[in-house]
Design a protein around this motif. Structure first.
Motif, PDB file in Angstrom:
ATOM      1  N   MET A  80     -28.372-103.663  21.770  1.00 20.40           N
ATOM      2  CA  MET A  80     -29.353-104.261  22.231  1.00 20.40           C
ATOM      3  C   MET A  80     -29.574-105.736  20.700  1.00 20.40           C
ATOM      4  N   THR A  81     -29.518-104.565  19.939  1.00 22.40           N
ATOM      5  CA  THR A  81     -30.406-105.789  18.462  1.00 22.40           C
ATOM      6  C   THR A  81     -28.844-106.266  18.277  1.00 22.40           C
ATOM      7  N   ALA A  82     -28.043-105.737  18.296  1.00 23.01           N
ATOM      8  CA  ALA A  82     -26.617-106.180  17.044  1.00 23.01           C
ATOM      9  C   ALA A  82     -25.799-107.633  18.698  1.00 23.01           C
ATOM     10  N   PRO A  90     -34.049-102.685  13.369  1.00 22.53           N
ATOM     11  CA  PRO A  90     -34.276-104.373  12.819  1.00 22.53           C
ATOM     12  C   PRO A  90     -33.254-104.560  12.317  1.00 22.53           C
ATOM     13  N   PHE A  91     -33.037-104.184  10.970  1.00 26.84           N
ATOM     14  CA  PHE A  91     -32.273-104.545  10.025  1.00 26.84           C
ATOM     15  C   PHE A  91     -31.006-106.069   9.719  1.00 26.84           C
ATOM     16  N   LEU A  92     -31.435-105.450  11.035  1.00 27.04           N
ATOM     17  CA  LEU A  92     -29.697-106.885  12.540  1.00 27.04           C
ATOM     18  C   LEU A  92     -30.568-108.169  11.965  1.00 27.04           C
ATOM     19  N   PHE A  93     -31.958-108.075  12.052  1.00 29.04           N
ATOM     20  CA  PHE A  93     -32.204-109.042  11.832  1.00 29.04           C
ATOM     21  C   PHE A  93     -31.817-110.669  11.496  1.00 29.04           C
ATOM     22  N   ALA A  94     -31.491-109.865   9.433  1.00 30.18           N
ATOM     23  CA  ALA A  94     -31.236-110.928   8.415  1.00 30.18           C
ATOM     24  C   ALA A  94     -29.746-110.988   8.893  1.00 30.18           C
ATOM     25  N   LEU A  95     -28.709-110.574   9.859  1.00 30.80           N
ATOM     26  CA  LEU A  95     -27.742-111.371  10.335  1.00 30.80           C
ATOM     27  C   LEU A  95     -28.088-113.063   9.858  1.00 30.80           C
ATOM     28  N   PRO A  96     -28.210-113.963  10.494  1.00 30.43           N
ATOM     29  CA  PRO A  96     -29.053-115.802  11.006  1.00 30.43           C
ATOM     30  C   PRO A  96     -29.316-115.646   9.064  1.00 30.43           C
ATOM     31  N   TRP A  97     -29.830-115.061   8.501  1.00 33.58           N
ATOM     32  CA  TRP A  97     -29.517-115.674   6.769  1.00 33.58           C
ATOM     33  C   TRP A  97     -28.715-115.272   6.278  1.00 33.58           C
ATOM     34  N   TYR A  98     -27.932-114.047   6.410  1.00 29.42           N
ATOM     35  CA  TYR A  98     -26.815-113.927   5.702  1.00 29.42           C
ATOM     36  C   TYR A  98     -24.871-113.540   5.880  1.00 29.42           C
ATOM     37  N   THR A 122     -32.047 -89.222  14.767  1.00 33.63           N
ATOM     38  CA  THR A 122     -31.970 -90.191  15.174  1.00 33.63           C
ATOM     39  C   THR A 122     -33.715 -91.464  15.097  1.00 33.63           C
ATOM     40  N   MET A 123     -34.041 -90.691  14.289  1.00 29.96           N
ATOM     41  CA  MET A 123     -35.873 -91.712  14.467  1.00 29.96           C
ATOM     42  C   MET A 123     -35.315 -92.540  13.308  1.00 29.96           C
ATOM     43  N   VAL A 124     -34.249 -92.248  12.259  1.00 30.95           N
ATOM     44  CA  VAL A 124     -33.783 -93.533  11.123  1.00 30.95           C
ATOM     45  C   VAL A 124     -33.108 -93.861  11.391  1.00 30.95           C
ATOM     46  N   ARG A 125     -32.043 -93.833  12.914  1.00 33.85           N
ATOM     47  CA  ARG A 125     -31.494 -94.772  12.925  1.00 33.85           C
ATOM     48  C   ARG A 125     -32.032 -95.675  13.902  1.00 33.85           C
ATOM     49  N   ILE A 126     -33.037 -95.522  14.815  1.00 28.69           N
ATOM     50  CA  ILE A 126     -34.029 -96.541  15.549  1.00 28.69           C
ATOM     51  C   ILE A 126     -34.605 -97.275  14.506  1.00 28.69           C
ATOM     52  N   PRO A 138     -29.428 -91.177  23.670  1.00 29.75           N
ATOM     53  CA  PRO A 138     -29.546 -93.121  23.962  1.00 29.75           C
ATOM     54  C   PRO A 138     -30.056 -94.196  24.349  1.00 29.75           C
ATOM     55  N   LEU A 139     -31.692 -93.270  23.928  1.00 33.60           N
ATOM     56  CA  LEU A 139     -32.307 -95.004  23.307  1.00 33.60           C
ATOM     57  C   LEU A 139     -31.680 -94.986  22.024  1.00 33.60           C
ATOM     58  N   ALA A 140     -31.779 -94.483  20.311  1.00 29.56           N
ATOM     59  CA  ALA A 140     -31.463 -94.721  19.672  1.00 29.56           C
ATOM     60  C   ALA A 140     -30.061 -96.588  19.647  1.00 29.56           C
ATOM     61  N   ASP A 141     -29.178 -95.797  20.889  1.00 32.36           N
ATOM     62  CA  ASP A 141     -28.066 -96.402  20.796  1.00 32.36           C
ATOM     63  C   ASP A 141     -27.933 -97.329  21.323  1.00 32.36           C
ATOM     64  N   LYS A 142     -29.019 -97.720  21.957  1.00 33.62           N
ATOM     65  CA  LYS A 142     -29.221 -98.962  23.487  1.00 33.62           C
ATOM     66  C   LYS A 142     -29.846-100.079  22.412  1.00 33.62           C
TER      67      LYS A 142
END
Length: 204
Positions: free
Chosen positions: A93-95, A35-43, A27-31, A85-89
């Motif tokens: 939300m980041t996506a 942040p890797f989703l922040f790469a989307l604007p560049w890729y 679960t903590m790995v999922r959390i 559920p925190l990890a899911d949220k």
């Protein structure tokens, strides 16, 4: 009333055991990967979008793995019920935020995103209030369904480009409508159960 040193040591040991087990680690790995989703604007080209979308799906599916391990090996814990559920949220939300940032959400879909994000924040607050009373609100079956549709919608929206002859973006928007309905219904169910006192107490 003072707590004895022995009880304090037992409490600390129980907390450590609840934290350092395989389901909670997953679960903590999922959390941590959110942040890797922040790469989307560049890729955001076709190849990278497909890779990011499929990677998002794989990371999201670890929710099934950690739940299975927790139930199968008796590793369910209060911390796990809060973190899962925190990890899911956080992932969802980041996506959504990054999809808005790259302009992949049409104007009509923005109220749906706001409704989803608002509900997730509200339920997180509700869980926090319940936790302060020694009560854990675990994810309900309906809550799991809404998470599934959210993940399916976001995967398709992140892929964006046609894949295997299918219009991923349009499919993602259709799934988003269904996910929003399930999100609001399950949110109301959590609030209703909390007000009725029909929620789980502290795990043994």
């Amino acid at each position: 009333m003072q707590i004895s040193a022995e009880k304090t040591a037992n409490l600390s040991r129980d907390m450590a055991e609840s934290l350092w087990n395989l389901p909670n680690f997953i679960t903590m790995v999922r959390i941590g990967l959110s942040p890797f989703l922040f790469a989307l604007p560049w890729y955001h080209g076709r190849w990278w979008s497909t890779l990011i979308g499929l990677a998002f799906l794989v990371v999201s599916l670890t929710d099934i793995l950690d739940g299975y391990l927790a139930r199968s090996y008796g590793l369910e814990s209060r911390l796990g019920k809060l973190l899962d559920p925190l990890a899911d949220k956080l992932l969802v939300m980041t996506a959504f935020v990054m999809l808005i940032a790259v302009g992949r959400m049409p104007f009509w879909s923005l109220p749906l995103v706001v409704a989803i994000l608002g509900r997730e924040l509200a339920v997180s607050g509700l869980r926090g209030a319940a936790s302060s009373q020694g009560v854990v609100i675990a994810a309900s079956p309906l809550g799991k369904w809404k998470t599934g549709f959210q993940i399916a919608a976001l995967t398709a929206l992140l892929i964006h480009w046609p894949l295997l002859g299918l219009p991923a973006h349009e499919i993602g928007l259709a799934l988003l409508v269904i996910a929003t309905a399930l999100t609001l219904i399950s949110g109301w169910a959590y609030l209703r159960d909390y007000l009725r006192g029909d929620v789980a107490g502290p795990p043994a």
